[in-house]
Write an enzyme that holds these catalytic residues in place. Structure first.
Site, PDB file in Angstrom:
ATOM      1  CG  ASP A   1      -1.883   1.170   1.209  1.00 20.11           C
ATOM      2  OD1 ASP A   1      -2.939   1.056   0.579  1.00 20.11           O
ATOM      3  OD2 ASP A   1      -1.567   2.218   1.829  1.00 20.11           O
TER       4      ASP A   1
ATOM      5  CE1 TYR B   1       0.583   7.594   2.851  1.00 22.53           C
ATOM      6  CE2 TYR B   1       1.095   5.388   2.046  1.00 22.53           C
ATOM      7  CZ  TYR B   1       0.215   6.279   2.627  1.00 22.53           C
ATOM      8  OH  TYR B   1      -1.042   5.846   3.012  1.00 22.53           O
TER       9      TYR B   1
ATOM     10  CG  HIS C   1      -4.270  10.039   0.228  1.00 20.00           C
ATOM     11  ND1 HIS C   1      -2.909   9.951   0.115  1.00 20.00           N
ATOM     12  CD2 HIS C   1      -4.557   9.580   1.470  1.00 20.00           C
ATOM     13  CE1 HIS C   1      -2.395   9.454   1.234  1.00 20.00           C
ATOM     14  NE2 HIS C   1      -3.382   9.229   2.064  1.00 20.00           N
TER      15      HIS C   1
END
Length: 415
Positions: free
Chosen positions: A133, A138, A200
């Site tokens: 994931d 990130y 997101h």
């Protein structure tokens, strides 16, 4: 045979007498009682809801039944296959609305440092993980791609063995930016397609060009005196329709959402040509989201739960304290002792057994192994209810709370 012997009592059957050997001799009662007790003691406890179904692998054991004959009897042929079956994955799977299978345990990569990401992803794959994931935000997709491709190049897995997820960031919600953002992620991960691409957040921010800053993060201009988020009012429909085009072009196989509730899902379902396959939301014993879970299940939407252990992911961000840890709850520790597992494994098993996929994060090999070792024990219904009772509707990942303190912008998405 057990079911016919002890149950299925109707006008054709009499308990303990309805099932006999082919020559008419009765089955040995002591053996049958022992088998039934063994099955009861080792039964898998699952909650069933309208629309649920189970796929049974009949490779190792199978049976067939003839129709009833005129004398009220029918033959049952049962067999156990010779040999053993290799288990290629330590994970169970969820079947998505597209027919694709998503592993029920994956590696979450949020907050894994760049210099540890490639090694963590590679180690996860070598230890049986097949779901990775990721997300643009990130900031470690390049490194995750290195770990993925090392595992592929060494023949540990093929690309088709993996289920790779990434997410569309808030600054790319306009239709002209969605495909470009996806292509950037594909390039960074060094893959030709994503198995799942998620929106997101239900937050649309002003576009930041890739060459100016990537990942763009939350603040529009970190160099300005007024460091804050700048909203760009993009309708969710515009973003979703652009996401559908990614599926049609073969860049992604499934699309979905993160951090939204029933109202937004219902609205999207009203116009979607391709409905959301997955919803990813914060779920742990303190925030069980039972209503949302039920709604998604009844609408064929699988759920991936993040922050599976609750507060632990947020300690270093000062968004929680050690006192917020569900792993310290007495009932969880007692269940861990009862089953010979760690408190973390009890909480993770609770997540899997509720029918959600989970994505715990770790960069330590022994934790990776621990987090996926969830399929050699089972929580009873009473065990599940004990953990259910911890629910307090408590979120740790809430932009309505952290955005004001971190980004000088009040931006709630939950009422």
């Amino acid at each position: 045979v057990i079911a016919a012997y002890f149950g299925w009592v109707d006008k054709r059957n009499e308990m303990r007498k309805s099932c006999v050997f082919g020559n008419g001799e009765p089955l040995p009662a002591a053996v049958m009682d022992d088998l039934k007790q063994f099955m009861d003691d080792n039964a898998v406890a699952c909650r069933w809801h309208p629309g649920d179904f189970m796929l049974i692998d009949n490779y190792m054991a199978y049976h067939s039944r003839q129709t009833f004959s005129t004398d009220g009897r029918r033959k049952v042929m049962a067999s156990i296959a010779k040999g053993t079956k290799d288990v290629k994955s330590k994970c169970h799977h969820l079947t998505l609305s597209s027919g694709d299978r998503m592993p029920s345990v994956g590696l979450g990569t949020w907050k894994i440092p760049k210099d540890k990401t490639a090694e963590s992803v590679y180690s996860a794959i070598t230890n049986g993980y097949r779901l990775i994931d990721e997300a643009c935000d990130y900031g470690n997709e390049v490194e995750a791609g290195q770990g993925i491709n090392q595992a592929i190049s060494e023949g540990i897995v093929s690309r088709d063995d993996l289920f790779i997820t990434s997410k569309l960031w808030n600054t790319y919600h306009r239709k002209e930016h969605v495909k470009a953002a996806c292509l950037k992620t594909l390039k960074d991960l060094s893959v030709e397609y994503l198995d799942l691409y998620l929106i997101h957040f239900p937050i649309s921010l002003k576009f930041v060009p890739f060459e100016k800053r990537y990942p763009p993060e939350w603040i529009y201009d970190p160099e300005s005196a007024d460091k804050c988020m700048v909203e760009d009012a993009v309708p969710m429909r515009e973003t979703w329709e652009a996401m559908q085009e990614l599926v049609e072009e073969g860049l992604v196989r499934n699309i979905g959402l993160c951090n939204v509730g029933v109202s937004m899902i219902r609205d999207i379902l009203s116009y979607a040509k391709i409905k959301p396959a997955v919803l990813q939301v914060e779920i742990h014993p303190y925030n069980s989201q039972q209503v949302l879970l039920r709604y998604c299940r009844e609408n064929g939407i699988a759920i991936t739960a993040f922050s599976n252990l609750g507060a632990s992911s947020y300690l270093e961000l000062n968004m929680s304290t050690k006192a917020d840890s569900c792993l310290e709850e007495e009932c969880v520790r007692k269940l861990a002792e009862k089953h010979g597992k760690t408190p973390a494994q009890i909480v993770l098993r609770w997540g899997v057994q509720r029918g959600t996929a989970i994505i715990p994060k770790s960069s330590k090999t022994h934790r990776l192994v621990e987090n996926i070792s969830l399929f050699d024990f089972n929580l009873s219904n009473d065990d599940m209810m004990v953990i259910d009772s911890l629910n307090a509707n408590k979120r740790f990942n809430d932009p309505g709370v952290f955005a004001e303190g971190a980004f000088n912008t009040f931006f709630p998405i939950y009422e």
